[in-house]
Design a protein around this motif. Sequence first.
Motif, mmCIF file in Angstrom:
data_model
loop_
_atom_site.group_PDB
_atom_site.id
_atom_site.type_symbol
_atom_site.label_atom_id
_atom_site.label_comp_id
_atom_site.label_asym_id
_atom_site.label_seq_id
_atom_site.Cartn_x
_atom_site.Cartn_y
_atom_site.Cartn_z
ATOM 1 N N LYS A 50 0.841 -1.195 0.000
ATOM 2 C CA LYS A 50 0.000 0.000 0.000
ATOM 3 C C LYS A 50 0.877 1.245 0.000
ATOM 4 N N THR A 51 0.292 2.329 -0.468
ATOM 5 C CA THR A 51 0.915 3.644 -0.473
ATOM 6 C C THR A 51 -0.145 4.659 -0.067
ATOM 7 N N GLN A 52 0.202 5.571 0.823
ATOM 8 C CA GLN A 52 -0.737 6.613 1.254
ATOM 9 C C GLN A 52 -0.825 7.686 0.178
ATOM 10 N N GLY A 56 -6.516 8.561 0.532
ATOM 11 C CA GLY A 56 -6.472 7.344 1.346
ATOM 12 C C GLY A 56 -5.423 6.370 0.847
ATOM 13 N N TRP A 57 -5.498 5.137 1.324
ATOM 14 C CA TRP A 57 -4.535 4.115 0.946
ATOM 15 C C TRP A 57 -4.821 3.595 -0.459
ATOM 16 N N HIS A 58 -3.741 3.356 -1.203
ATOM 17 C CA HIS A 58 -3.819 2.730 -2.526
ATOM 18 C C HIS A 58 -3.143 1.364 -2.415
ATOM 19 N N SER A 82 5.406 4.006 -1.808
ATOM 20 C CA SER A 82 6.190 3.748 -0.600
ATOM 21 C C SER A 82 6.374 2.246 -0.379
ATOM 22 N N THR A 84 4.676 0.061 1.223
ATOM 23 C CA THR A 84 4.450 -0.346 2.606
ATOM 24 C C THR A 84 3.771 -1.717 2.628
ATOM 25 N N SER A 86 1.344 -4.616 3.375
ATOM 26 C CA SER A 86 -0.052 -4.612 3.799
ATOM 27 C C SER A 86 -0.515 -6.052 3.960
ATOM 28 N N GLU A 90 -6.303 -5.688 5.433
ATOM 29 C CA GLU A 90 -6.305 -4.242 5.150
ATOM 30 C C GLU A 90 -6.908 -3.950 3.782
ATOM 31 N N ASP A 94 -11.035 -1.730 1.821
ATOM 32 C CA ASP A 94 -11.284 -0.886 0.651
ATOM 33 C C ASP A 94 -12.391 -1.469 -0.239
#
Length: 112
Positions: A50-52, A56-58, A82, A84, A86, A90, A94
């Motif tokens: 994920k990337t902020q 919101g989060w993508h 980023s 990140t 996930s 999570e 979405d």
Amino acid sequence: MTKNEQMLAALQQSWSIETSSKWTKDNPAAGQCGVTALVVSDWLGGEILKTQLPDGWHYYNRIEGIRCDFTASQFSAKIPYSDTPSSREEAFTDTNERQYECLKEKVAAAHN
């Protein structure tokens, strides 16, 4: 055609208002990131990342060490990834079970 190209073609055939309430004919990938990351994970394995972003989060995937963002086309600007780590849990925040099952079935049909 590579596995990723086949997956993208199947997703593009499958995205609809049933798989994301943000879907439009002009932007079929809109709002599809979480549900797509889940279905891609089902088919191709790998990790969910994920990337902020401002809204919101993508969510997207890393498969065999390579970032695979099948829904990047929904954005007009370049994504500042980023990467990140996930999880499925999570990514499910979405979407919902109905949208997930719908996309899963449509992708399976598109692969046959």
